[in-house]
Design an enzyme around this catalytic site. Structure first.
Site, PDB file in Angstrom:
ATOM      1  N   SER A 299       0.586  -1.191  -0.061  1.00 24.04           N
ATOM      2  CA  SER A 299       0.195  -0.281   0.206  1.00 24.04           C
ATOM      3  C   SER A 299       0.868   1.357  -0.118  1.00 24.04           C
ATOM      4  CB  SER A 299      -1.211  -0.218   0.888  1.00 24.04           C
ATOM      5  OG  SER A 299      -1.732   1.268   0.731  1.00 24.04           O
TER       6      SER A 299
ATOM      7  N   TYR B 235      -0.991  -0.976   9.738  1.00 27.39           N
ATOM      8  CA  TYR B 235      -1.478  -1.692   8.647  1.00 27.39           C
ATOM      9  C   TYR B 235      -0.008  -1.044   7.915  1.00 27.39           C
ATOM     10  CZ  TYR B 235      -3.826  -1.082   3.530  1.00 27.39           C
ATOM     11  OH  TYR B 235      -3.871  -0.908   2.080  1.00 27.39           O
TER      12      TYR B 235
HETATM   13  N1  LIG Z   1      -8.953  -0.713  -1.804  1.00 32.62           N
HETATM   14  C1  LIG Z   1      -7.950  -0.205  -2.160  1.00 32.62           C
HETATM   15  O1  LIG Z   1      -7.708   0.890  -2.957  1.00 32.62           O
HETATM   16  C2  LIG Z   1      -6.216  -0.593  -1.791  1.00 32.62           C
HETATM   17  C3  LIG Z   1      -5.544  -0.072  -1.841  1.00 32.62           C
HETATM   18  C4  LIG Z   1      -3.773  -0.368  -0.918  1.00 32.62           C
HETATM   19  C5  LIG Z   1      -4.159  -1.464  -0.349  1.00 32.62           C
HETATM   20  N2  LIG Z   1      -5.383  -2.101  -0.862  1.00 32.62           N
HETATM   21  C6  LIG Z   1      -4.646  -3.720  -0.514  1.00 32.62           C
HETATM   22  O2  LIG Z   1      -5.312  -4.242  -0.943  1.00 32.62           O
HETATM   23  C7  LIG Z   1      -6.188  -5.668  -1.093  1.00 32.62           C
HETATM   24  C8  LIG Z   1      -7.662  -5.828  -0.616  1.00 32.62           C
HETATM   25  O3  LIG Z   1      -8.117  -5.070  -0.819  1.00 32.62           O
HETATM   26  P1  LIG Z   1      -9.264  -4.496  -0.961  1.00 32.62           P
HETATM   27  O4  LIG Z   1      -9.831  -2.783  -0.739  1.00 32.62           O
HETATM   28  O5  LIG Z   1      -9.980  -5.142  -2.165  1.00 32.62           O
HETATM   29  O6  LIG Z   1     -10.435  -4.901   0.508  1.00 32.62           O
HETATM   30  P2  LIG Z   1     -11.563  -5.563   0.321  1.00 32.62           P
HETATM   31  O7  LIG Z   1     -12.110  -5.716   1.884  1.00 32.62           O
HETATM   32  O8  LIG Z   1     -12.532  -5.291  -0.299  1.00 32.62           O
HETATM   33  O9  LIG Z   1     -11.881  -7.728   0.534  1.00 32.62           O
HETATM   34  C9  LIG Z   1     -10.626  -8.579   1.362  1.00 32.62           C
HETATM   35  C10 LIG Z   1     -10.749  -9.268   1.002  1.00 32.62           C
HETATM   36  O10 LIG Z   1     -10.281 -10.168   2.146  1.00 32.62           O
HETATM   37  C11 LIG Z   1     -10.728 -11.464   2.620  1.00 32.62           C
HETATM   38  N3  LIG Z   1     -10.202 -11.555   3.551  1.00 32.62           N
HETATM   39  C12 LIG Z   1      -9.948 -10.021   5.233  1.00 32.62           C
HETATM   40  N4  LIG Z   1      -9.545 -11.458   6.085  1.00 32.62           N
HETATM   41  C13 LIG Z   1      -9.393 -12.357   5.647  1.00 32.62           C
HETATM   42  C14 LIG Z   1      -8.580 -13.569   6.228  1.00 32.62           C
HETATM   43  N5  LIG Z   1      -7.782 -13.366   7.659  1.00 32.62           N
HETATM   44  N6  LIG Z   1      -8.226 -14.719   5.073  1.00 32.62           N
HETATM   45  C15 LIG Z   1      -8.618 -14.985   4.340  1.00 32.62           C
HETATM   46  N7  LIG Z   1      -9.201 -13.788   3.741  1.00 32.62           N
HETATM   47  C16 LIG Z   1      -9.598 -12.557   4.215  1.00 32.62           C
HETATM   48  C17 LIG Z   1     -12.277 -10.980   2.951  1.00 32.62           C
HETATM   49  O11 LIG Z   1     -13.424 -11.462   3.380  1.00 32.62           O
HETATM   50  C18 LIG Z   1     -12.401 -10.533   1.176  1.00 32.62           C
HETATM   51  O12 LIG Z   1     -13.328 -10.908   0.301  1.00 32.62           O
HETATM   52  C19 LIG Z   1      -5.166  -4.984   0.080  1.00 32.62           C
HETATM   53  O13 LIG Z   1      -3.882  -6.641   0.888  1.00 32.62           O
HETATM   54  C20 LIG Z   1      -5.505  -4.251   0.673  1.00 32.62           C
HETATM   55  O14 LIG Z   1      -4.122  -3.929   1.573  1.00 32.62           O
HETATM   56  C21 LIG Z   1      -6.753  -1.913  -1.550  1.00 32.62           C
END
Ligand SMILES: NC(=O)c1ccc[n+]([C@@H]2O[C@H](COP(=O)([O-])OP(=O)(O)OC[C@H]3O[C@@H](n4cnc5c(N)ncnc54)[C@H](O)[C@@H]3O)[C@@H](O)[C@H]2O)c1
Length: 262
Positions: free
Chosen positions: A144, A157
């Site tokens: 991130s 985080y």
């Molecule tokens: N959305 C963004 O703009 C953004 C920005 C920076 C980084 N990220 C990174 O991208 C990744 C995905 O984020 P997102 O925004 O799609 O999140 P999200 O919450 O939309 O989806 C996360 C998924 O992970 C699953 N999950 C949560 N805990 C879990 C566990 N212990 N074991 C297995 N599955 C688990 C959830 O059920 C869900 O399906 C993350 O690593 C996040 O840090 C996202």
């Protein structure tokens, strides 16, 4: 012919958000997918979607990535049921909320490290023999901009994601002779998590979109997934140890000031 035909991927947290988008893009290019998620309903739905939409083989395995045995079982399932494992995407995450550094509970720090660092560590260690087997191994870890730029009030985080980035680069060096490429994506996308935050605070969401050089927050499938599919493919076979900011240029927006020019 898809560029990932015959390849097998494990995507953690593929039940929704970016993980689902990445799984979709890999499937669109022909990969068979093992969907791993702690949310059984969402994970099973993604697996059905992948098969219905792209005709690939997709299975769901219930996995809590904070549990070593379950992570090992996830990797073993891919190798046993699909016969190989080429692509490992460590993406799962759940929000730990926001707190000042001095008020952040130790539990939150440990939870962050379990979810980001230990989960990927267990998965990468277990998967290495399979990843190295065919010269097609790829690890894609989701980190991130929050960590890279030290955004405030999210130390658990930020620290966990930066540790994951360092681990990815270390693996990239050690595993390069085996042609296993390890890279990081720092995404910006309208995931389920993003939508939850945006609905709770529409003003913040509007400000964030306006501050993005491209004026929008990315799509999990067509903006983030497409880049992940490139990293998973032979097209990126000489690319390892990198961090790709797939965020419409958010990481270069710097100070929000510009001189007046015609
Ligand atoms: N959305 C963004 O703009 C953004 C920005 C920076 C980084 N990220 C990174 O991208 C990744 C995905 O984020 P997102 O925004 O799609 O999140 P999200 O919450 O939309 O989806 C996360 C998924 O992970 C699953 N999950 C949560 N805990 C879990 C566990 N212990 N074991 C297995 N599955 C688990 C959830 O059920 C869900 O399906 C993350 O690593 C996040 O840090 C996202």
């Amino acid at each position: 012919m898809g560029k990932l035909d015959g390849r097998v991927a494990v995507v953690t947290g593929a039940g929704m958000g970016i993980g689902r988008g990445v799984a979709g893009a890999l499937a669109r290019d022909g990969a068979d997918i093992l969907v791993a998620d702690v949310d059984a309903e969402a994970g099973a739905d993604t697996a059905r979607w992948l098969t219905d939409r792209w005709g690939v083989r997709a299975e769901f395995v219930h996995t809590d990535v904070t549990d070593r045995e379950q992570v090992h079982a996830m990797v073993d399932t891919a190798a046993r049921e699909f016969g190989r494992l080429d692509i490992l995407v460590n993406n799962a995450w759940r929000s730990l909320g926001f707190a000042r550094m001095e008020k952040t509970p130790e539990d939150s720090m440990r939870a962050g490290f379990d979810m980001a660092v230990m989960a990927a560590f267990w998965a990468m260690q277990r998967a290495f023999p399979e990843l190295a087997r065919h010269g097609t191994g790829r690890v894609i870890n989701m980190c991130s901009l929050n960590g890279v730029n030290a955004h405030m009030y999210s130390v658990s985080y930020n620290a966990a994601k930066e540790a994951l980035r360092s681990m990815t680069r270390t693996a990239a060096r050690e595993w390069a002779p085996k042609q296993v490429c390890c890279n990081v994506i720092c995404p910006g996308a309208q995931s389920a998590a993003y939508r939850r935050v945006a609905e709770a605070d529409p003003e913040m969401a509007a400000t964030q979109a306006a501050a993005n050089p491209m004026g929008r927050i990315g799509d999990p499938l067509d903006d983030i997934g497409t880049v992940a599919a490139f990293l998973a493919s032979d097209d990126s076979r000489y690319l390892t140890g990198n961090t790709l900011f797939v965020d419409g240029g958010s990481h270069i927006n710097g100070v929000q000031w510009a001189p007046n020019v015609d």
